[in-house]
Enzyme design. Sequence first.
Site, PDB file in Angstrom:
ATOM      1  N   ASP A 171      -3.303   1.595  10.071  1.00  0.00           N
ATOM      2  CA  ASP A 171      -4.428   2.529  10.275  1.00  0.00           C
ATOM      3  C   ASP A 171      -4.888   2.508  11.715  1.00  0.00           C
ATOM      4  O   ASP A 171      -5.467   3.482  12.205  1.00  0.00           O
ATOM      5  CB  ASP A 171      -5.600   2.156   9.364  1.00  0.00           C
ATOM      6  CG  ASP A 171      -5.361   2.685   7.976  1.00  0.00           C
ATOM      7  OD1 ASP A 171      -4.605   2.040   7.230  1.00  0.00           O
ATOM      8  OD2 ASP A 171      -5.887   3.766   7.662  1.00  0.00           O
ATOM      9  N   CYS A 221       0.844  -1.194   0.000  1.00  0.00           N
ATOM     10  CA  CYS A 221       0.000   0.000   0.000  1.00  0.00           C
ATOM     11  C   CYS A 221       0.886   1.254   0.000  1.00  0.00           C
ATOM     12  O   CYS A 221       1.989   1.253  -0.581  1.00  0.00           O
ATOM     13  CB  CYS A 221      -0.958  -0.029   1.182  1.00  0.00           C
ATOM     14  SG  CYS A 221      -2.280   1.214   1.084  1.00  0.00           S
TER      15      CYS A 221
HETATM   16  C1  RUB Z   1      -3.796   3.415   3.611  1.00  0.00           C
HETATM   17  C2  RUB Z   1      -3.062   2.395   4.386  1.00  0.00           C
HETATM   18  C3  RUB Z   1      -1.728   2.809   4.967  1.00  0.00           C
HETATM   19  C4  RUB Z   1      -1.966   3.321   6.389  1.00  0.00           C
HETATM   20  C5  RUB Z   1      -0.704   3.951   6.978  1.00  0.00           C
HETATM   21  O1  RUB Z   1      -5.131   3.047   3.327  1.00  0.00           O
HETATM   22  O2  RUB Z   1      -3.525   1.299   4.625  1.00  0.00           O
HETATM   23  O3  RUB Z   1      -0.870   1.713   5.035  1.00  0.00           O
HETATM   24  O4  RUB Z   1      -2.984   4.303   6.388  1.00  0.00           O
HETATM   25  O5  RUB Z   1      -0.351   5.087   6.242  1.00  0.00           O
HETATM   26  P1  RUB Z   1      -6.050   4.054   2.460  1.00  0.00           P
HETATM   27  P2  RUB Z   1       0.462   6.305   6.900  1.00  0.00           P
HETATM   28  O6  RUB Z   1      -5.341   4.299   1.179  1.00  0.00           O
HETATM   29  O7  RUB Z   1      -7.346   3.306   2.303  1.00  0.00           O
HETATM   30  O8  RUB Z   1      -6.216   5.331   3.283  1.00  0.00           O
HETATM   31  O9  RUB Z   1       1.719   5.698   7.447  1.00  0.00           O
HETATM   32  O10 RUB Z   1       0.694   7.246   5.763  1.00  0.00           O
HETATM   33  O11 RUB Z   1      -0.391   6.889   7.970  1.00  0.00           O
END
Ligand code: RUB
Length: 329
Positions: A203, A134
């Site tokens: 998240d 992701c």
């Molecule tokens: C984003 C996702 C990321 C986490 C952590 O999901 O799963 O791995 O949010 O990201 P979506 P960060 O695209 O559905 O928002 O480290 O940038 O907080």
Amino acid sequence: MSSVPPKTLQIAEDIRSMRTRGAGRIACAAVQGLMIAAEESRASTTEHLLQDVAQAARVLYNTRPSAVSLPNGLRYFFTRLEAKAKATDDTAAVRRQAQDIGQSFITMSTNAVKAIGQIGSRFIDDGDVIFTYCNSAAAAEILITAHQMGRQFSVYVPETRPKYQGYITLTWLDKAGIASYLITDNAIRYLMGHADKVFVGADAIAANGAVLNKIGTSMVALAADEARLDFFVAAESYKFSPLTMLGELIQIEEREASEIVPADRLTSWKHVTVRNPAFDLTPPEYIDAIITEQGQIPPQAAISILYEQYGWFTSELALPWESHIPPSS
Ligand code: RUB
């Protein structure tokens, strides 16, 4: 009539539609939405000012259900503003303090990501082949920091269907000069055997150390476990979920079918339903360490991070803005 300013409503819409995405970025955007609500409020009493901010918090809270960073960011802002409002009748002063509170959250979040980059980069060795998944700012910061320190490594980045966040990660890594491989999600298990360690974001983190992240993360963890790789999660400490201390489950967001299949194809089928869960939970047994800005912890220590932040959390504090919204709203 809603007292929520159009700019705050636009921030909420950007989060809902995923123009703003990633748990940390969602939390900072939501806090900005509250700063705007406080600044634009025409209230002449501090309680009415809190009411206006509370209405905005409710709208922002209802945008996406899974990223705990969102209610935690709103809670950080609101409880501090509430304390200031209780201490004075000076609405203008509370309005100004709202800007300081919001800015302190955003600075804390930015600094946490930088610290995670420093701490996490120690786990990367020359010659490593790394998997990510992701698009996580915290996980990417670890890779970028290690690269800036001169470590030589390469990164496998799955596309991450259905929203293809892997392409954002690839763009970031490419810009930083890090060698990476674009792969399909189907190739994860096959290629895991060629890798050394995994870094993903989060998240939400539950009190038992389970990590909620983009759907498919738990399959990456299974494949990493089978290939005997280390699996690291990069997460700011405001992504730990206080409500899970009360045994509440983290809600898994299910998004529209149109993210997966065009509407005309869907309507041509009579017996097909699309399921589009956006997140899954990786159990603590599959996680070697959670890297926070305070240091790396075993997932089983998640409860101590929560206790430090919230004490033994009680349900009355769950959504502190709700008690300020009049019943008719
Ligand atoms: C984003 C996702 C990321 C986490 C952590 O999901 O799963 O791995 O949010 O990201 P979506 P960060 O695209 O559905 O928002 O480290 O940038 O907080």
